[in-house]
Write an enzyme that holds these catalytic residues in place. Structure first.
Site, PDB file in Angstrom:
ATOM      1  N   GLY A   1      -5.951   5.051  -0.751  1.00  0.00           N
ATOM      2  CA  GLY A   1      -7.101   4.411  -0.680  1.00  0.00           C
ATOM      3  C   GLY A   1      -7.877   5.778  -0.906  1.00  0.00           C
ATOM      4  O   GLY A   1      -7.169   7.144  -1.115  1.00  0.00           O
TER       5      GLY A   1
ATOM      6  N   GLU B   1      -2.997  18.709  -5.344  1.00  0.00           N
ATOM      7  CA  GLU B   1      -2.913  18.111  -4.336  1.00  0.00           C
ATOM      8  C   GLU B   1      -3.240  16.678  -4.149  1.00  0.00           C
ATOM      9  O   GLU B   1      -1.473  15.850  -3.614  1.00  0.00           O
ATOM     10  CB  GLU B   1      -3.539  18.575  -2.903  1.00  0.00           C
ATOM     11  CG  GLU B   1      -2.846  18.461  -1.632  1.00  0.00           C
ATOM     12  CD  GLU B   1      -1.656  19.182  -1.228  1.00  0.00           C
ATOM     13  OE1 GLU B   1      -0.663  18.468  -1.885  1.00  0.00           O
ATOM     14  OE2 GLU B   1      -1.822  20.826  -1.064  1.00  0.00           O
TER      15      GLU B   1
ATOM     16  N   LYS C   1       4.777  11.474  -9.235  1.00  0.00           N
ATOM     17  CA  LYS C   1       4.375  11.875  -8.285  1.00  0.00           C
ATOM     18  C   LYS C   1       6.160  12.944  -8.196  1.00  0.00           C
ATOM     19  O   LYS C   1       6.028  14.041  -8.392  1.00  0.00           O
ATOM     20  CB  LYS C   1       4.368  11.580  -6.785  1.00  0.00           C
ATOM     21  CG  LYS C   1       2.664  10.873  -7.048  1.00  0.00           C
ATOM     22  CD  LYS C   1       2.665  10.111  -6.373  1.00  0.00           C
ATOM     23  CE  LYS C   1       1.148   9.238  -6.103  1.00  0.00           C
ATOM     24  NZ  LYS C   1       1.178   8.695  -4.194  1.00  0.00           N
TER      25      LYS C   1
ATOM     26  N   ASP D   1       3.924   5.444 -11.146  1.00  0.00           N
ATOM     27  CA  ASP D   1       2.909   6.311 -10.499  1.00  0.00           C
ATOM     28  C   ASP D   1       4.074   7.643  -9.803  1.00  0.00           C
ATOM     29  O   ASP D   1       3.693   8.524  -9.876  1.00  0.00           O
ATOM     30  CB  ASP D   1       2.501   5.624  -9.850  1.00  0.00           C
ATOM     31  CG  ASP D   1       1.053   6.293  -9.655  1.00  0.00           C
ATOM     32  OD1 ASP D   1       0.399   6.758  -9.886  1.00  0.00           O
ATOM     33  OD2 ASP D   1       1.144   6.808  -8.123  1.00  0.00           O
TER      34      ASP D   1
ATOM     35  N   GLU E   1      -3.219   1.458  -9.048  1.00  0.00           N
ATOM     36  CA  GLU E   1      -4.116   1.551  -9.743  1.00  0.00           C
ATOM     37  C   GLU E   1      -5.024   0.378 -10.745  1.00  0.00           C
ATOM     38  O   GLU E   1      -4.816  -0.516  -9.769  1.00  0.00           O
ATOM     39  CB  GLU E   1      -2.670   2.281 -10.643  1.00  0.00           C
ATOM     40  CG  GLU E   1      -2.555   3.493 -10.194  1.00  0.00           C
ATOM     41  CD  GLU E   1      -3.820   5.267 -10.051  1.00  0.00           C
ATOM     42  OE1 GLU E   1      -4.265   5.009 -10.427  1.00  0.00           O
ATOM     43  OE2 GLU E   1      -3.088   6.563  -9.609  1.00  0.00           O
TER      44      GLU E   1
ATOM     45  N   LEU F   1      -2.321  14.413   1.987  1.00  0.00           N
ATOM     46  CA  LEU F   1      -1.347  14.675   2.843  1.00  0.00           C
ATOM     47  C   LEU F   1      -1.255  16.026   1.435  1.00  0.00           C
ATOM     48  O   LEU F   1      -1.148  16.011   0.879  1.00  0.00           O
ATOM     49  CB  LEU F   1       0.034  13.320   2.885  1.00  0.00           C
ATOM     50  CG  LEU F   1       0.167  13.251   3.216  1.00  0.00           C
ATOM     51  CD1 LEU F   1       1.507  12.056   3.405  1.00  0.00           C
ATOM     52  CD2 LEU F   1      -0.380  12.757   4.392  1.00  0.00           C
TER      53      LEU F   1
ATOM     54  N   LYS G   1      -3.025  11.695 -12.285  1.00  0.00           N
ATOM     55  CA  LYS G   1      -1.281  12.746 -12.524  1.00  0.00           C
ATOM     56  C   LYS G   1      -1.564  12.863 -13.364  1.00  0.00           C
ATOM     57  O   LYS G   1      -0.656  13.527 -14.605  1.00  0.00           O
ATOM     58  CB  LYS G   1      -0.289  11.274 -10.933  1.00  0.00           C
ATOM     59  CG  LYS G   1      -0.623  11.252  -9.780  1.00  0.00           C
ATOM     60  CD  LYS G   1       0.275  10.773  -9.653  1.00  0.00           C
ATOM     61  CE  LYS G   1      -0.259   8.909  -9.201  1.00  0.00           C
ATOM     62  NZ  LYS G   1      -1.731   9.033  -9.291  1.00  0.00           N
TER      63      LYS G   1
END
Length: 850
Positions: free
Chosen positions: A825, A635, A711, A707, A696, A642, A608
């Site tokens: 995961g 993505e 996002k 994090d 992480e 997702l 990210k």
């Protein structure tokens, strides 16, 4: 596969070592191969010199040439034929041929006449003798072979004053002579360079004649391919003597190869392609001494590819002839008369250029022909010169022609501008230019002294030093560089292996990992790592061993700047067609990603941080990708596996406007929150998440909320919002009192927060609520932090690592769109990454020319 035709040039059969290498090539293809051989290198010139010596009456020189002819071939026999009877037969054949050479030379010396027919008969023995030797060597190596004489197959006729094969008669002859040999599973061996004339006499086919012979034979027997085995690796982007950074051309279209051949590429003669083109028979040029070298493929199905210019070539020692005069304006026939005059004088013009005013016309021909050409033109235009209609006819010597060749130039604006800009930058003066309507070639006349500098400047301008046999321009194949090979990288490698057959069978695509990089360095495998090799690297990484610790100079981890420099030296130079860089790290790699885009890489991010840089840097990344037509897909950054970004894109493509987004964007923090709900202490929940690999590498990235904030920022910027990471109101899950740079110590220290979190959980429970770590993206602000939400709400019903994203738009105002699923995961994140890789590859294939 069908029958192939192999041709071995003079160097490729000029020594015992070379003949043995050639035999191995043939053994690998037998019996479905027909072979054409040249004379041993130097033999044809030796025989031509013998003919000239005879014409002068120098019998001593002629007999010395015959002795050298004999000695050269005896030496070859001694080196490659061990069977005594075979060697004796060949020695007798060579002795007879040398004796005939002496007799013919004596006759020529007496008559003082060397007709073309006599010269052809004299020279023909070079190819014929070598072909006989080659047959015997194959037989000695248990390869059934049979000699076929070229004049029995290649039938020529006179066209426009020169010899040309009669293709229909060649096909009929091959059907009678060659095909029965192949049908009997014997290798047909034919001398090159030779054919038969109108009266059945032996004729020679001129420069490049053996290559031409192979092409004619291939057409006549409907071969599947022709391979020319030479002492070079194939055709190059430029002459390596002038441009040291020249690269091997992996493939060319027939037309590109013909242009290069015409303009001086010595590896190939332009006639060679002519018999093959309408039959679409591919031609390969390979190095006979390098079995693994791929060579150059020349065919009809070659696409323009990513490089508009494929190669450069030069013709040296040329002269520019100019006809100038104001009286030429509007007068028809001047050009026609000029070229008729030159044709009658036997002059071949390599370039023509004319001003639109018609006040001058110029053309280029060999330097040695300049004086004769000017004299012939002066005579042809004598009246026009006297009446001052033509002011002067002059020649400018020491000129070189530079040809810029590539099918990708057609219809692409700016190629000529780049060409002249590059030459100007190198201080090269352009004397004249020419370009045909096909836009396949730009030809530039420059001073001979500027030629090398011009070639080097143009080679650098079109980045031809990046070109070598890697590029796949069909869109079928994607070449991946994996930046980072931790848990997600290893899981991605597994998924690529298990999905390989499905992707190939159902989507028609191949995905190969060609480079793996981390802080210990980079390893490149140009043809793609095998599954076993990737598995070995994965085991090495999983064991805690650095991937490239064995490499010199890698005693300590590289900084990002050092890694970027290493990739610049080892990765950017590779010419894979629009490859994909997959960033699976958690580092600040934005500069590296920017440079990758500038070097033509598509980008897939699970990291990210490159998208959470300043708005200016973000705009630059997105702008570069857009300008270069590259994909930048991410993505996995927002929702792991997702389809959050995909959902937003579809809403926007349909004209909907997203108003707000809220949700739990972290599977890691979702796991911790539900563990608290189930009665676990905060420190226990954090430790378990860290051990399972949900966090992480540095768990503070998750517990700080940064994090999730990243996002949220990525989603907001995807919607077109312009803001910085610092603009987000952020509540972390730990205090400065427990902060520690070492992950293991940090996890131990968070136990100090257990009591505070237990109290918050209890308070929420009394209100019928649960704790969740929530991000809310509004029209004007973004907030990220712990919230107590109703247990029955979409966010409250979440359990474990699942994520939920609630999207409210104009169309989904009263009943928001909810996307729910696994959010943490290595497996789901790798799946999200693979989805992006597949999307890019499919898109590239759709765009690829058919």
């Amino acid at each position: 596969m069908g029958v192939r035709v192999y041709k071995f040039g003079g160097v490729a059969v000029g020594s015992p070592q070379a003949i043995r290498a050639a035999v191995e090539h043939v053994r690998g293809a037998a019996p479905d191969v027909a072979v054409v051989v040249s004379a041993a290198n130097g033999v044809t010139d030796m025989l031509l010199d013998a003919g000239q010596a005879a014409l002068r009456g120098d019998r001593v020189a002629c007999h010395a040439a015959a002795a050298r002819f004999e000695e050269r071939h005896f030496a070859l026999i001694d080196g490659v034929v061990s069977h005594r009877a075979r060697a004796e037969r060949l020695r007798a054949l060579i002795a007879s041929s040398a004796a005939e050479l002496r007799s013919m030379a004596d006759s020529i010396a007496v008559l003082r006449e060397l007709t073309p027919r006599a010269q052809d008969a004299l020279v023909a023995r070079g190819e014929r003798v070598l072909a006989r030797i080659f047959v015997e060597v194959l037989l000695e190596h248990d390869v059934d072979a049979e000699y076929v004489d070229a004049p029995d197959v290649i039938v020529t006729e006179r066209r426009l004053g020169s010899l040309w094969p009669n293709f229909l008669r060649c096909e009929r002859a091959a059907k009678k002579v060659v095909l029965p040999v192949l049908a009997a599973e014997r290798v047909a061996i034919m001398p090159g360079y030779l054919g038969s004339g109108a009266d059945g006499e032996v004729v020679t086919l001129g420069r490049g004649g053996s290559d031409f012979s192979a092409a004619i034979l291939a057409r006549s027997i409907s071969a599947s391919s022709v391979t020319l085995f030479k002492e070079v690796d194939g055709l190059m982007t430029a002459d390596p003597k002038s441009v040291p950074s020249a690269r091997l051309l992996p493939e060319l279209h027939y037309r590109e190869a013909a242009e290069l051949a015409f303009y001086g590429a010595k590896v190939l003669h332009p006639r060679t392609m002519i018999p093959l083109v309408d039959r679409k028979i591919p031609l390969f040029v390979r190095n006979t001494f390098r079995e693994t070298a791929p060579g150059t493929r020349i065919a009809d199905d070659v696409k323009p590819g990513a490089y508009p210019v494929k190669a450069l070539t030069a013709i040296h020692r040329q002269a520019l002839i100019s006809i100038e005069g104001s009286g030429m304006i509007g007068v028809p026939g001047v050009a026609g008369r000029a070229f008729t005059t030159l044709s009658q004088g036997g002059h071949s013009v390599s370039m023509i250029s004319q001003a639109s005013s018609e006040a001058s016309i110029c053309f280029v021909l060999p330097d040695a022909e300049a004086a004769g050409a000017v004299a012939a033109l002066e005579e042809a235009f004598l009246l026009e010169r006297k009446s001052k209609l033509i002011d002067r006819i002059r020649s400018e010597k020491d000129v070189a022609l530079i040809a810029v060749v590539g099918m990708g130039m057609r219809g692409r604006p700016g190629i000529a501008a780049r060409t002249f800009s590059a030459l100007s930058g190198a201080r090269v003066n352009v004397v004249a230019i020419a370009q045909g309507s096909s836009e396949l070639n730009i030809t530039i006349a420059v001073s001979e002294g500027d030629a090398t500098r011009a070639l080097q400047a143009l080679h650098a301008e079109y980045q031809l030093d990046k070109l070598h046999p890697l590029a796949d321009t069909s869109g079928r194949e994607s070449k991946l560089t994996l930046l980072g090979f931790g848990q997600i990288g290893r899981e991605l490698a597994v998924q690529l292996r298990t999905q390989e057959k499905h992707l190939r069978a159902h989507l028609g695509i191949d995905i190969k990992v060609t480079a793996v990089a981390d802080r210990s360095g980079i390893r490149v495998e140009e043809k793609g790592f095998t599954a076993a090799a990737l598995q070995k690297i994965a085991k090495q990484k999983a064991s805690g061993t650095r991937l490239f610790a064995h490499l010199p100079g890698r005693e300590s981890p590289l900084t990002l700047a050092q890694l970027q420099a290493t990739m610049r030296e080892e990765l950017w130079i590779l010419p894979s067609h629009r490859p994909i860089l997959v960033d699976l790290t958690s580092d600040d790699t934005a500069p590296l990603i920017q440079e990758a885009l500038e070097n033509g890489f598509h980008i897939v991010l699970a990291n990210k941080k490159p998208l959470a840089v300043s708005q200016i840097e973000y705009d630059r990344l997105i702008g570069t990708a857009k300008e270069r037509g590259l994909a930048l897909r991410y993505e996995a950054t927002a929702g792991a596996g997702l389809p959050v970004l995909d959902t937003l894109a579809k809403l926007q493509d349909a004209g909907d406007r997203v108003e707000t987004i809220e949700g739990c964007f972290s599977g890691t923090l979702g796991f911790i929150m539900t563990a608290l709900e189930d009665g676990k202490r905060f420190s226990e929940a954090v430790r378990e998440a860290w051990k399972r690999g949900y966090t992480e590498p540095d768990p503070r990235d998750d517990l700080s909320g940064t994090d999730v904030a990243r996002k949220a920022l990525i989603l907001a910027r995807t919607l077109g919002r312009r803001l910085e990471l610092a603009d987000i109101a952020l509540e972390p899950l730990y205090t400065h009192a427990v902060d520690d740079d070492v992950p293991a110590r940090f996890v131990d220290k968070v136990a100090a927060l257990d009591e505070a979190f237990a109290e918050r959980v209890a308070r929420a429970k009394r209100e019928g609520k649960v704790l969740r770590y929530v991000a809310r993206i509004g029209k004007r602000a973004i907030r990220v932090g712990v919230e107590a939400v109703p247990a029955a709400s979409p966010l409250g019903r979440l359990h474990g690592t699942d994520n939920t994203v609630v999207i409210q738009s104009r169309r989904y105002a009263t009943n928001p769109l909810v996307v729910t699923g696994p959010g943490a995961g290595a497996g789901v994140t790798a799946a999200g990454v693979l989805n992006d890789i597949v999307a890019i590859t499919v898109s590239e294939r759709r765009k690829a020319p058919r």
